[in-house]
Write a protein that holds these residues in place. Structure first.
Motif, PDB file in Angstrom:
ATOM      1  N   SER A   1       7.821  13.409  -3.226  1.00  0.00           N
ATOM      2  CA  SER A   1       7.228  14.743  -3.329  1.00  0.00           C
ATOM      3  C   SER A   1       6.548  15.162  -2.027  1.00  0.00           C
ATOM      4  O   SER A   1       6.324  16.349  -1.800  1.00  0.00           O
ATOM      5  N   TYR A   2       6.220  14.174  -1.164  1.00  0.00           N
ATOM      6  CA  TYR A   2       5.631  14.474   0.145  1.00  0.00           C
ATOM      7  C   TYR A   2       6.644  14.277   1.274  1.00  0.00           C
ATOM      8  O   TYR A   2       6.287  14.293   2.449  1.00  0.00           O
ATOM      9  N   GLY A   3       7.911  14.060   0.915  1.00  0.00           N
ATOM     10  CA  GLY A   3       8.939  13.835   1.915  1.00  0.00           C
ATOM     11  C   GLY A   3       8.845  12.476   2.571  1.00  0.00           C
ATOM     12  O   GLY A   3       9.254  12.295   3.720  1.00  0.00           O
ATOM     13  N   LEU A   4       8.306  11.481   1.834  1.00  0.00           N
ATOM     14  CA  LEU A   4       8.114  10.145   2.388  1.00  0.00           C
ATOM     15  C   LEU A   4       8.942   9.118   1.622  1.00  0.00           C
ATOM     16  O   LEU A   4       9.291   9.322   0.462  1.00  0.00           O
ATOM     17  N   HIS A   5       9.229   8.009   2.288  1.00  0.00           N
ATOM     18  CA  HIS A   5       9.794   6.832   1.627  1.00  0.00           C
ATOM     19  C   HIS A   5       9.426   5.638   2.490  1.00  0.00           C
ATOM     20  O   HIS A   5       9.836   5.544   3.644  1.00  0.00           O
ATOM     21  N   THR A   6       8.618   4.743   1.946  1.00  0.00           N
ATOM     22  CA  THR A   6       8.147   3.592   2.703  1.00  0.00           C
ATOM     23  C   THR A   6       8.558   2.303   2.007  1.00  0.00           C
ATOM     24  O   THR A   6       8.930   2.307   0.829  1.00  0.00           O
ATOM     25  N   ASP A   7       8.467   1.196   2.753  1.00  0.00           N
ATOM     26  CA  ASP A   7       8.767  -0.101   2.149  1.00  0.00           C
ATOM     27  C   ASP A   7       7.835  -0.386   0.977  1.00  0.00           C
ATOM     28  O   ASP A   7       8.246  -0.980  -0.022  1.00  0.00           O
ATOM     29  N   SER A   8       6.593   0.049   1.088  1.00  0.00           N
ATOM     30  CA  SER A   8       5.635  -0.177  -0.002  1.00  0.00           C
ATOM     31  C   SER A   8       6.001   0.631  -1.235  1.00  0.00           C
ATOM     32  O   SER A   8       6.051   0.103  -2.351  1.00  0.00           O
ATOM     33  N   SER A   9       6.260   1.922  -1.051  1.00  0.00           N
ATOM     34  CA  SER A   9       6.592   2.760  -2.212  1.00  0.00           C
ATOM     35  C   SER A   9       7.889   2.305  -2.849  1.00  0.00           C
ATOM     36  O   SER A   9       8.041   2.352  -4.074  1.00  0.00           O
ATOM     37  N   HIS A  10       8.837   1.835  -2.037  1.00  0.00           N
ATOM     38  CA  HIS A  10      10.116   1.348  -2.558  1.00  0.00           C
ATOM     39  C   HIS A  10       9.883   0.197  -3.535  1.00  0.00           C
ATOM     40  O   HIS A  10      10.553   0.104  -4.572  1.00  0.00           O
ATOM     41  N   ARG A  11       8.938  -0.672  -3.220  1.00  0.00           N
ATOM     42  CA  ARG A  11       8.663  -1.819  -4.088  1.00  0.00           C
ATOM     43  C   ARG A  11       7.800  -1.442  -5.282  1.00  0.00           C
ATOM     44  O   ARG A  11       8.083  -1.842  -6.415  1.00  0.00           O
ATOM     45  N   PHE A  12       6.733  -0.696  -5.038  1.00  0.00           N
ATOM     46  CA  PHE A  12       5.840  -0.349  -6.146  1.00  0.00           C
ATOM     47  C   PHE A  12       6.535   0.518  -7.197  1.00  0.00           C
ATOM     48  O   PHE A  12       6.246   0.419  -8.388  1.00  0.00           O
ATOM     49  N   GLU A  13       7.448   1.396  -6.767  1.00  0.00           N
ATOM     50  CA  GLU A  13       8.185   2.224  -7.723  1.00  0.00           C
ATOM     51  C   GLU A  13       9.024   1.370  -8.671  1.00  0.00           C
ATOM     52  O   GLU A  13       9.235   1.745  -9.819  1.00  0.00           O
ATOM     53  N   ARG A  14       9.488   0.244  -8.183  1.00  0.00           N
ATOM     54  CA  ARG A  14      10.372  -0.610  -8.979  1.00  0.00           C
ATOM     55  C   ARG A  14       9.620  -1.715  -9.705  1.00  0.00           C
ATOM     56  O   ARG A  14      10.132  -2.275 -10.670  1.00  0.00           O
ATOM     57  N   GLY A  15       8.429  -2.027  -9.248  1.00  0.00           N
ATOM     58  CA  GLY A  15       7.605  -3.017  -9.927  1.00  0.00           C
ATOM     59  C   GLY A  15       7.281  -4.205  -9.045  1.00  0.00           C
ATOM     60  O   GLY A  15       8.175  -4.836  -8.479  1.00  0.00           O
TER      61      GLY A  15
END
Length: 794
Positions: A354-368
């Motif tokens: 939603s903020y136009g971002l994609h990080t290694d952290s968000s990639h993992r936290f989104e999946r668990g």
């Protein structure tokens, strides 16, 4: 995710080569996207040390260096790198060295040379020249303790492979070297050497308070203070190399350690400059339009559904996504607060995008991320930091909301379900062995199967079918037995009355129509224009002009017509089959329908073709041909509908029930849509043409038929269909054919009346009809027409 094969083999080292490992991972559902060497192909490159560096006498950008590392003593090398200076250790390509091919594909061999008259005995190399990285700004600087003269490939362990896996969203447990090693160990029945993570004894009492104010969005947060760190201390060469091979650039020792834990254990972490924090850490939801400057320099206004790490003065970081620039670690930092947290996947999912971002952290936290690994990751990172940047660690502060943490899960597996789902039985011992190696704990054994506790790092296991999938993966899809499928061949009963859908399509295609497929959601303005009334609005539409579920197929076809007209298509014939979404008291009803549209010239342009435009009767003829395949008695009745021309609109009636309509679009609507010429449409319930009447054979009569013409005067408001009904009901069984052959109004006839002429054909199956029988039938017809419609013979 990228990882180094050599690093993986320090955890688990099965007796298989790289190719077999890649195939094994792919067949286990961890699809390998790419395999590449960590460095280019080169030889005779050693660790060198610059002992002297002087300006070249004839070139401002060149330096003449004395370099140690060659087997036969110190060598003179001319170098143009801006960072060539005394004391650094660098890759030194000796005379005779073979370097990786350049852009021309040819290998590069180092020879003795003279540069501007100064002899050069070798070459000092950048990362790109050895294909070990992307930095071509200067020489590749090695660790100060690198042993001079050592072969560079051996020192950096470059005989290694980078493997990239494309994980499905459900396998977040493999977004770390630990998870991948666990999988490889299970697949090969090998022991996995996990690193020993011992708690770091506090060296000071310094701590920083933490509050959890976001409920289950963050149910566990651990942190600790480390004082007196030396940020200028470089990361060890082995750590930088492992990061590089994992696709992460080395920044500084503190950031490198947090990224290392991300790759090793799958736990995203963040370090704050302790001296820039005020009051304490508060994990909360953002206030609408709060501002935060991110580490990448981007200024964002936060939404109220975004989880943030804040202190007393405001937000410090977007939780699980990216830290903030004001509280970041810099070269002046001496004290840090190191965090390790568990954020709920639902609290992070979609927020970065939603903020136009994609990080290694968000990639993992989104999946668990495993919430039981939070503190262990903090301890592991602490020990690495103390070893690299020094400092004194305070006690671990771990705040949690026990009732908000994910609940423990257990899954039951039945023996009979294994055979039913996989097609064969797996011995009990092997089932237990496979699931135990995957980390599932046997909770209970029953007469029919087992119950297992699911480890917290496996977010994808919740039902029995998930365990079946795990058994199939580890047992090996290639090892599953091949069995011939057996299906009871019971032919379905197909009633003769049923009309195949393709028959309907072929009928329309045969009359020049082309099939269109439009979206099930339309512009709300189109809905109001054509249908009006209630419709279902989408909560999360693709766009504002696709936010309403259609209650008719016609708006979609008209929109398609407009698109065609905008592309210079002047003759259009379209049809569509699809669902209409009609609100009712019982809820949303999905009604299958079929609709058609015609526009423009009646025939395609040709020297002999009629130049006329299509009209109502062209469409009616097409529709009648479609309805004729059902052999049912459809009727047409005048009608008025929204968006339709009041004088050119009719309902389609079957068994006294309206099953559709046809007509011309109202000129006002046509003008509003920017369409120049009349548009004619029809729409039917698909069920109306789904079944028909089965034809029955009747012997042909051998006796002659008798034809009588009948012309009557009736009021203009009386339709031919009404008269036809009366004629059929009073003509008797001998009437075989009835058609209208003339309609007249004008001179010689009352202006309020019209003349309709019918042709009636009588025929008896077993004898010749006489004049009296014909006259009697005609008289009965005329009498009844007179009684019902005040009709008179013309």
């Amino acid at each position: 995710m990228k990882f180094s094969e050599s690093w993986l083999r320090t955890w688990v080292n099965p007796s298989i080569n790289t190719e077999q490992l890649v195939e094994q991972l792919t067949m286990a559902g961890l699809e390998v996207d790419g395999v590449e060497p960590v460095a280019g192909s080169f030889s005779q490159v050693v660790v060198g040390e610059i002992l002297e560096a002087e300006q070249h006498p004839d070139a401002d950008k060149l330096r003449v260096c004395k370099v140690a590392g060659a087997p036969d003593g110190i060598k003179q090398v001319v170098c143009g790198a801006p960072n060539a200076r005394v004391g650094i250790k660098i890759p030194f390509a000796l005379v005779g060295a073979q370097l990786p091919p350049g852009d021309d594909g040819k290998a590069f061999k180092i020879k003795k040379a003279k540069l501007r008259g100064v002899e050069s005995m070798g070459m000092l190399c950048a990362e790109t020249e050895l294909q070990v990285g992307d930095d071509d700004s200067g020489l590749m600087e090695l660790a100060l303790d690198a042993p001079v003269g050592t072969d560079l490939r051996e020192y950096l362990r470059l005989n290694d492979t980078i493997i990239e896996v494309d994980l499905t969203p459900n396998r977040s447990d493999c977004l770390s070297l630990k998870g991948l090693a666990r999988e490889v160990g299970v697949l090969n029945r090998c022991e996995v050497s996990y690193p020993e993570i011992a708690p770091v004894a506090p060296q000071s009492a310094e701590s920083f308070p933490v509050e959890l104010l976001a409920g289950n969005a963050c149910a566990r947060y651990a942190g600790r203070v480390i004082k007196g760190v030396d940020v200028s201390a470089p990361s060890p060469q082995w750590l930088q190399e492992r990061l590089r091979r994992g696709g992460i650039r080395s920044i500084d020792a503190i950031v490198d350690v947090t990224n290392y834990i991300l790759l090793e254990l799958g736990q995203p972490m963040h370090a704050f400059d302790l001296d820039k924090l005020n009051g304490g850490i508060r994990v909360r939801m953002a206030e609408q339009d709060e501002c935060l400057t991110l580490l990448d320099g981007q200024d964002v206004k936060l939404n109220s559904d975004t989880l943030v790490i804040a202190d007393a003065t405001g937000p410090l970081a977007m939780a699980g996504i990216m830290g903030g620039e004001p509280s970041s670690v810099t070269s002046a930092t001496t004290n840090i607060f190191l965090e390790s947290a568990f954020f709920s996947p639902l609290a992070i999912a979609g927020r970065a995008r939603s903020y136009g971002l994609h990080t290694d952290s968000s990639h993992r936290f989104e999946r668990g991320v495993d919430f039981n690994g939070t503190v262990a990751a903090l301890e592991r990172a602490t020990q690495l930091l103390l070893d690299i940047v020094g400092g004194e660690a305070g006690p671990v502060v771990c705040q949690e909301l026990p009732t908000e943490l994910p609940a423990a899960r257990s899954v039951t597996l039945r023996r009979e379900r294994i055979e039913l789902g996989l097609g064969f039985a797996i011995p009990d011992d092997e089932v237990l062995d496979i699931l135990a190696r995957l980390g599932l704990e046997l909770r209970d054994t029953t007469a029919t199967g087992w119950e297992f506790n699911v480890p917290t790092y496996r977010f994808d296991i919740s039902i029995e079918e998930d365990l079946l999938e795990e058994l199939a993966r580890i047992y090996g899809y290639n090892n599953l037995p091949s069995t011939q499928m057996r299906i009871t061949a019971e032919l379905p009963l197909i009633r003769e009355q049923k009309i195949p859908e393709d028959r309907v399509a072929r009928q329309l295609i045969g009359r020049g129509y082309q099939e269109a497929i439009t979206y099930s959601f339309i512009d709300p303005k189109l809905h109001q224009l054509f249908e009006g009334g209630e419709a279902v609005e989408l909560l999360n539409p693709i766009s504002a002009d696709m936010s309403t579920m259609r209650t008719s197929l016609v708006p979609g076809l008209v929109d398609t017509l407009v698109r065609n007209l905008n592309r210079q298509q002047s003759r259009v014939r379209l049809y569509e089959k699809g669902l209409r979404f009609v609100p009712s008291e019982a809820g949303l009803t999905q009604v299958p329908g079929i609709a058609g549209l015609i526009y423009g010239p009646r025939y395609e342009a040709a020297w002999s073709a009629d130049k006329g435009e299509v009209d109502f009767y062209d469409l009616k003829g097409d529709l009648e041909s479609l309805l004729a395949i059902t052999a049912q008695a459809f009727q047409f009745a005048p009608s008025t509908r929204p968006a339709m021309h009041p004088g050119q609109c009719a309902d389609v009636v079957l068994n006294d029930k309206i099953v559709g309509y046809l007509g011309a679009i109202h000129p006002a609507v046509q003008k509003q849509l920017g369409i120049a010429r009349p548009v004619f449409v029809f729409e039917l319930d698909q069920q109306a043409v789904a079944e028909g009447t089965v034809p029955e054979f009747k012997p042909l009569s051998k006796f002659p038929g008798v034809t009588r013409d009948l012309a009557v005067l009736v009021d203009k408001g009386v339709s031919s269909a009404q008269l036809e009904n009366v004629i059929r009901n009073n003509a008797g069984e001998s009437l075989k054919k009835l058609k209208v052959f003339d309609v007249y109004s004008g001179e010689g006839i009352d202006p309020k009346r019209k003349s309709l002429a019918f042709s009636l054909t009588f025929q008896h199956p077993s004898r010749t009809l006489n004049e009296e029988e014909i006259n009697s039938a005609v008289s009965a017809i005329v009498a009844q027409l007179g009684d019902e419609f005040d009709a008179s013979l013309r």
